[in-house]
Design an enzyme around this catalytic site. Structure first.
Site, mmCIF file in Angstrom:
data_model
loop_
_atom_site.group_PDB
_atom_site.id
_atom_site.type_symbol
_atom_site.label_atom_id
_atom_site.label_comp_id
_atom_site.label_asym_id
_atom_site.label_seq_id
_atom_site.Cartn_x
_atom_site.Cartn_y
_atom_site.Cartn_z
ATOM 1 N N SER A 137 0.849 -1.187 0.000
ATOM 2 C CA SER A 137 0.000 0.000 0.000
ATOM 3 C C SER A 137 0.882 1.232 0.000
ATOM 4 O O SER A 137 1.964 1.226 0.595
ATOM 5 C CB SER A 137 -0.897 0.008 1.232
ATOM 6 O OG SER A 137 -1.501 1.276 1.409
ATOM 7 N N SER A 138 0.405 2.291 -0.634
ATOM 8 C CA SER A 138 1.214 3.511 -0.682
ATOM 9 C C SER A 138 1.348 4.173 0.686
ATOM 10 O O SER A 138 2.181 5.068 0.868
ATOM 11 C CB SER A 138 0.607 4.506 -1.677
ATOM 12 O OG SER A 138 -0.733 4.807 -1.339
ATOM 13 N N CYS A 139 0.568 3.729 1.681
ATOM 14 C CA CYS A 139 0.687 4.316 3.025
ATOM 15 C C CYS A 139 1.969 3.878 3.725
ATOM 16 O O CYS A 139 2.263 4.349 4.822
ATOM 17 C CB CYS A 139 -0.520 3.955 3.882
ATOM 18 S SG CYS A 139 -0.527 2.260 4.484
ATOM 19 N N TYR A 141 -0.806 -0.546 10.236
ATOM 20 C CA TYR A 141 -1.021 -1.201 8.941
ATOM 21 C C TYR A 141 0.216 -1.057 8.053
ATOM 22 O O TYR A 141 0.665 -2.018 7.419
ATOM 23 C CB TYR A 141 -2.244 -0.585 8.251
ATOM 24 C CG TYR A 141 -2.550 -1.132 6.887
ATOM 25 C CD1 TYR A 141 -3.132 -2.386 6.723
ATOM 26 C CD2 TYR A 141 -2.272 -0.382 5.734
ATOM 27 C CE1 TYR A 141 -3.429 -2.887 5.457
ATOM 28 C CE2 TYR A 141 -2.564 -0.876 4.476
ATOM 29 C CZ TYR A 141 -3.139 -2.124 4.346
ATOM 30 O OH TYR A 141 -3.429 -2.622 3.094
ATOM 31 N N LYS A 187 2.754 -3.921 6.300
ATOM 32 C CA LYS A 187 2.995 -3.995 4.853
ATOM 33 C C LYS A 187 4.486 -3.867 4.521
ATOM 34 O O LYS A 187 4.995 -4.537 3.618
ATOM 35 C CB LYS A 187 2.186 -2.910 4.130
ATOM 36 C CG LYS A 187 0.695 -3.221 4.053
ATOM 37 C CD LYS A 187 0.446 -4.467 3.237
ATOM 38 C CE LYS A 187 -1.014 -4.808 3.087
ATOM 39 N NZ LYS A 187 -1.221 -6.042 2.299
ATOM 40 N N THR A 198 -1.564 2.686 -5.375
ATOM 41 C CA THR A 198 -2.087 3.921 -4.796
ATOM 42 C C THR A 198 -3.487 3.642 -4.263
ATOM 43 O O THR A 198 -3.909 2.488 -4.151
ATOM 44 C CB THR A 198 -2.102 5.031 -5.861
ATOM 45 O OG1 THR A 198 -2.403 6.273 -5.230
ATOM 46 C CG2 THR A 198 -3.110 4.748 -6.974
ATOM 47 N N HIS A 224 -12.740 3.404 3.096
ATOM 48 C CA HIS A 224 -11.830 4.440 2.629
ATOM 49 C C HIS A 224 -12.631 5.628 2.073
ATOM 50 O O HIS A 224 -13.846 5.551 1.902
ATOM 51 C CB HIS A 224 -10.902 3.877 1.552
ATOM 52 C CG HIS A 224 -9.859 2.953 2.089
ATOM 53 N ND1 HIS A 224 -9.866 1.587 1.859
ATOM 54 C CD2 HIS A 224 -8.771 3.189 2.868
ATOM 55 C CE1 HIS A 224 -8.839 1.036 2.461
ATOM 56 N NE2 HIS A 224 -8.156 1.976 3.085
ATOM 57 N N ARG A 250 -22.184 8.276 1.276
ATOM 58 C CA ARG A 250 -22.718 9.417 2.020
ATOM 59 C C ARG A 250 -23.536 10.351 1.126
ATOM 60 O O ARG A 250 -24.615 10.809 1.503
ATOM 61 C CB ARG A 250 -21.561 10.178 2.670
ATOM 62 C CG ARG A 250 -21.963 10.926 3.932
ATOM 63 C CD ARG A 250 -20.755 11.476 4.654
ATOM 64 N NE ARG A 250 -19.837 10.434 5.071
ATOM 65 C CZ ARG A 250 -18.615 10.660 5.516
ATOM 66 N NH1 ARG A 250 -18.155 11.919 5.574
ATOM 67 N NH2 ARG A 250 -17.839 9.669 5.904
#
Length: 311
Positions: A108-110, A137, A141, A165, A180, A188
């Protein structure tokens, strides 16, 4: 991969895994294995070994993970690091033990530092502090990525890693609290439209910049790299384009057809200020994205209306 090669897609019902399965079938692959969580708990080392011992997959896409947005990551950090490490350790370890020809680990890009230079190059990994809200998280990763690298170095395995991404599309998680930003906003705005609500409250200032990739494009990139790339250099997968959260909210509002106003709750966190991937390594490998953001959101909203509306 041959068309009849035995291919195991871990997480085949999720956003990425289901897209990989659809794309594999579209490309003519006929021997694809997928196990639901109830059939195979990837946190259970004994069950995972029994699966690999019995099925003997030749190729593995490791797309299974415990995922969530800012709220979920902030609320359940122990669960995020513990469960993801268990899943990765079990699948990667058994892939080595039972001589899988090739494995792809999806990160993941995080994983990149919070205040990374932009756009983010792969070599910026571990060059600074992580974003606090998803640190647990991200650490899991990073460990998975490094495990693939070190297994290759020590054992001569063929394990590759990719860093997608922000993804969106069919089979996304539209949960009102644990999703997310993209699916959360789609739900919403749709519910506000149906209920004739005068306003939609969105977390943060709207200023952060984000990059989004349609899940079908992600799946296409994964299969392309599985067939055309090997090595210890992991690869970013994205579009190289970005949009502000404010711009994203306004775009989703337009696509959904909501006519009320957007209110920004600046008491809530923004997360990382900017996160754009450098995709030059991916481009050199020979792949580029196909689906523009507006078209992708229209497809994602259509899928939500057809599949998730009563959830």
């Amino acid at each position: 991969m041959e068309k009849d090669s035995k291919i195991y897609v871990a997480g085949h019902r999720g956003l990425v895994g289901s897209a990989i399965v659809r794309k594999l079938k579209e490309k003519g692959f006929t021997n694809i294995i997928g196990k639901t969580h109830s059939e195979l708990d990837l946190r259970d080392s004994v069950a995972v070994e029994e699966f690999f011992k019995t099925e003997r997959p030749e190729y593995v896409f490791l797309a299974a993970a415990k995922v969530g947005g800012i709220l979920a990551n902030s609320t359940y950090p122990a669960d995020f690091i513990y469960e993801n490490l268990q899943i990765q350790n079990n699948v990667i370890g058994m892939a080595k033990k039972y001589e899988v020809k090739k494995l792809m680990f999806l990160g993941s890009s995080c994983i990149y530092p919070k205040l990374c230079p932009q756009p983010i190059k792969e070599e910026y990994l571990l060059s600074g502090y992580l974003e606090e809200t998803n640190e647990a998280y991200a650490l899991a990763k990073i460990a998975g990525l490094k495990m693939c690298e070190f297994f290759n170095k020590q054992y001569g395995t063929n394990f590759i890693s990719v860093m997608p991404t922000n993804l969106y599309g069919p089979h996304d998680n539209f949960h009102p609290k644990n999703s997310h930003v993209m699916p959360a906003l789609i739900r919403r705005f749709h519910e506000a439209k149906v209920n004739n609500a005068p306003e939609v409250v969105v977390w943060g200032s709207g200023a952060p910049l984000r990059e989004f990739l349609y899940s079908e494009d992600m799946a296409d990139a994964c299969i392309y790299l599985m067939e055309n790339y090997e090595g210890n250099d992991f690869i970013n997968i994205g579009t190289g384009k970005e949009i502000s959260i404010k711009g994203l909210a306004e775009l989703i509002k337009e696509i959904v057809g909501y006519e009320g106003k957007i209110v920004w709750d600046t008491t809530k966190p923004d997360g990382t200020p900017r996160k754009l991937l450098d995709v030059s390594r991916l481009g050199k490998a020979g792949w580029t994205y196909k689906t523009e953001l507006k078209d992708g959101i229209k497809k994602a909203y259509k899928w939500y209306l057809e599949n998730y509306i009563d959830s």
